[in-house]
Design an enzyme around this catalytic site. Structure first.
Site, short mmCIF file in Angstrom:
data_model
loop_
_atom_site.label_atom_id
_atom_site.label_comp_id
_atom_site.label_asym_id
_atom_site.label_seq_id
_atom_site.Cartn_x
_atom_site.Cartn_y
_atom_site.Cartn_z
CG ASP A 33 -98.63 65.28 101.78
OD1 ASP A 33 -97.50 64.89 101.49
OD2 ASP A 33 -99.45 65.70 100.94
CB SER A 86 -97.43 65.43 96.81
OG SER A 86 -97.07 65.36 98.16
CG ASP A 176 -87.08 64.87 95.97
OD1 ASP A 176 -87.84 64.89 96.95
OD2 ASP A 176 -87.24 65.59 94.97
NE ARG A 292 -94.28 67.55 92.66
CZ ARG A 292 -94.42 67.06 93.87
NH1 ARG A 292 -94.06 65.81 94.13
NH2 ARG A 292 -94.92 67.81 94.83
CE LYS A 367 -97.22 68.50 101.61
NZ LYS A 367 -96.34 67.73 100.71
CG ASP A 435 -94.27 65.63 102.51
OD1 ASP A 435 -93.59 64.63 102.20
OD2 ASP A 435 -94.20 66.71 101.90
CG HIS A 439 -89.61 66.86 102.60
ND1 HIS A 439 -88.99 65.87 101.87
CD2 HIS A 439 -90.87 66.97 102.09
CE1 HIS A 439 -89.84 65.40 100.97
NE2 HIS A 439 -90.99 66.04 101.08
CG ASP A 476 -99.23 62.12 99.88
OD1 ASP A 476 -98.84 61.83 101.04
OD2 ASP A 476 -98.87 63.15 99.30
CG HIS A 477 -95.65 60.41 99.60
ND1 HIS A 477 -94.87 60.94 100.60
CD2 HIS A 477 -96.24 61.47 99.01
CE1 HIS A 477 -94.99 62.25 100.60
NE2 HIS A 477 -95.83 62.61 99.65
CG HIS A 507 -91.52 61.58 99.57
ND1 HIS A 507 -92.14 61.92 98.39
CD2 HIS A 507 -91.60 62.68 100.37
CE1 HIS A 507 -92.58 63.16 98.47
NE2 HIS A 507 -92.26 63.64 99.65
O1 2PG Z 1 -91.62 69.08 98.39
C1 2PG Z 1 -91.71 68.51 97.29
O2 2PG Z 1 -91.69 69.10 96.22
C2 2PG Z 1 -91.82 66.99 97.26
C3 2PG Z 1 -90.45 66.41 97.43
O3 2PG Z 1 -89.62 66.76 96.39
O4 2PG Z 1 -92.68 66.54 98.27
P1 2PG Z 1 -94.23 66.21 97.96
O5 2PG Z 1 -94.24 65.24 96.82
O6 2PG Z 1 -94.74 65.59 99.23
O7 2PG Z 1 -94.91 67.48 97.63
MN MN Z 2 -97.08 64.27 99.73
MN MN Z 3 -92.90 65.55 100.32
#
Ligand code: 2PG
Ligand code: MN
Ligand code: MN
Length: 560
Positions: A33, A86, A176, A292, A367, A435, A439, A476-477, A507
């Site tokens: 990730d 993600s 973000d 999301r 995750k 990931d 962050h 995934d990114h 990201h």
């Molecule tokens: O932590 C999250 O919510 C996002 C970033 O906003 O990260 P990810 O898409 O990797 O889950």
């Molecule tokens: Mn991710």
């Molecule tokens: Mn992330």
């Protein structure tokens, strides 16, 4: 407005692959990730700085290693300036389709005005004349969970349709978008709310997204409880006359250490009478403005479920509650929403279950839903429970730079055990470290996280080889591949006034690597060369091939 998948009838049967038979040996799909392949190869690229002999060696076989696009239109986002994430990444990996994602669907519904004609809007607008309309969500233009202009679009729509009193409950970002930008977003929002004619509109409460309201996968319900107290009950230790004053003050911390946007404590805005300006009461309308899903599921349950015991709500107002989207397609949660969510059907999990393929999916809490819920097209259930084993390893509840190893070792052990058991045709795992540590903006911690993950990958690939299996490794990114904010044109790292580099917590736009191999993969199976623009959705057909199936017509072509 709808996706290709909906327009064509989907044939959900899997046909055998021409060359690759189902050899009854395990196929491993391993996702790192936030592990991008970034052109910037200096010390701020934590993957480049880490010891990564295993993933480096895969690059040497150019016929079985390549990159694919993981951002923007390749994963159904509005533009190629949008970084991947993600949700969209795992949706693409699981479904093999490029699906118009929430960010884009909301843009369209606002642009053509359809959002204001749908049932969700009609439902909340009943509260406009006599009650308060509350918005709750991430105040950011990151485009991962929410976007500022969409919030404003709905606020203006409400004012136009007769809302008299609007309260916004904000979660500050810094994840973000760069840390510190909460101040400018709050300033802008206060201005925009003030400029609404004849509407009493204010920010009412808030807190940092990692500490207040936006928990996911039930990692820590206390996060949601803090939000409930601030947004609904109007209770928090910190009270301010304005959100701007609050955010500035809270960022200073206790003097010993500043607090970043992601981690601000909960706060409540109070009036001259010291009473909260916007508690949530019976008859009010509440709209979550994140599109999301993962970090909106728990707060949705708190607002919607009569029967609820994750924490003591103290007071449970009867509200007209909507999500920006329906966040969970299996639970139908929330029941009402402003914009219909992406319709994701014919995902690999469903097709494989129909063929009797046994699957093992594992990650740690942070995750876990990525390799199950997002993978399966935002469904929280199973397709055929007796064929699917989902293992969640509980994540720590600390900022992850303090424990960069996270649960990588435990995931590795679980993955190895699953491969060795002979019980599973497909084993998929996700490593959260690049990931989650990425962050935090902590470069050193992220380098050590990447070093560890590389060594874990070796153990998994070796085990898969030992079993005569086939494997696919991807991400995934991007995230860990760039830990510094850079000058737009020159790409030079940016330094702060204190001489320290300005961390990049978000990201990246980098493509991600894909590698295939394994003792059970015939020598002549290599990547085709005619798909230079392939994206994450092309990976699904690829692992279906490794499992012995042809790529279904509704999916993007396989990379093989
Ligand atoms: O932590 C999250 O919510 C996002 C970033 O906003 O990260 P990810 O898409 O990797 O889950
Ligand atoms: Mn991710
Ligand atoms: Mn992330």
């Amino acid at each position: 407005m709808y996706t290709r998948a909906l327009k064509m009838a989907i044939d959900k049967t899997l046909k055998p692959h021409e060359k690759l038979s189902r050899n009854k040996k395990p196929v491993l799909v391993c996702i790192l990730d936030g592990w991008g392949e970034n052109v910037a190869k200096d010390k701020y690229n934590a993957i480049h700085s880490a010891e990564t002999p295993v993933t480096d060696s895969l690059k040497e076989n150019s016929k079985r290693w390549r990159t694919v696009r993981a951002h923007g239109t390749a994963v159904g986002l509005p533009s190629d300036a949008d970084m991947g994430n993600s949700e969209v990444g795992h949706n693409a990996l699981g479904s093999g389709q490029v699906i118009d994602q929430g960010a884009r669907l909301v843009d369209i519904a606002l642009d053509d005005g359809s959002a204001f004609k749908l049932d969700g809007w009609k439902y909340i607008s009943e509260a406009f004349p006599n009650n308060t309309l509350h918005f709750i969500g991430l105040l950011s233009d990151g485009g991962v969970h929410s976007r500022y202009n969409q919030l404003i679009g709905f606020v203006k729509g409400a004012a136009k349709d007769g809302a008299k009193r609007i309260r916004v409950h904000i979660l500050t970002d810094g994840r973000d978008v760069p840390d510190g930008t909460s101040v400018k977003f709050v300033e802008q929002l206060e201005k925009d709310l003030e400029s609404l004619d004849g509407v009493d509109a204010k920010i009412a409460s808030g807190g940092g997204r990692m500490h207040v309201t936006m928990d996911r996968y039930e990692a820590d319900w206390r996060i949601v409880e803090r939000g409930w107290h601030a947004h609904v009950l109007g209770e928090a230790d910190h009270k301010f006359k304005s959100a701007l004053e609050g955010v500035k003050k809270l960022r200073e911390g206790d003097g010993s250490k500043p607090v970043t946007d992601q981690w601000l404590p909960p706060f409540v805005v109070v009036g001259d009478d010291d009473k909260p300006v916007g508690t949530i009461e019976d008859g009010d309308a509440v709209a979550l403005f994140n599109f999301r899903s993962d970090r909106m599921v728990e707060i949705s349950k708190a607002f919607e479920y009569e029967d609820f015991n994750a924490f003591d709500r103290k007071r449970f107002p009867k509200t007209k509650f909507v999500g920006m989207m329906q966040y969970d397609g299996d639970l139908k949660l929330p029941a009402r929403f402003l914009v219909p969510p992406p319709a994701i059907s014919g995902v690999s999990g469903e097709l494989l279950a129909q063929e009797g393929v046994t699957t093992f999916a594992c990650s740690e809490t942070q995750k876990f839903g990525h390799v199950t819920f997002f993978w399966n097209g935002n469904r929280s259930g199973y397709f055929k429970e007796d064929l699917e084993t989902y293992v969640e390893i509980p994540s720590d509840t600390v900022p992850f730079n303090e424990a960069p190893e996270m649960k990588a070792r435990e995931i590795t052990e679980a993955g190895k055990e699953a491969l060795l058991s002979g019980k599973y045709d497909m084993v998929r795992v996700n490593y959260a470290n690049p990931d989650m540590v990425g962050h935090t903006g902590d470069l050193e911690a992220c380098v050590s996280a990447c070093t560890l993950v590389d060594s874990c990958v070796k153990e998994l690939l070796d085990t898969c080889d030992k079993m005569g299996g086939r494997w696919l490794l991807t991400a995934d990114h991007g995230n860990a591949d760039d830990m510094v904010q850079r000058q737009k044109k020159s790409n030079e790292p940016m330094m702060g006034e204190d001489g320290k580099f300005l961390p990049l917590t978000s990201h990246t736009l980098a493509p991600v690597p894909v590698a295939i191999g394994g003792a059970g993969l015939p020598e002549d199976i290599v990547f085709r060369e005619d798909l230079p623009k392939a994206g994450l959705a092309n990976i699904t057909g690829t692992y279906l091939n490794l499992l012995g199936f042809a790529t279904p017509a509704h999916m993007e072509p396989s990379l093989i």
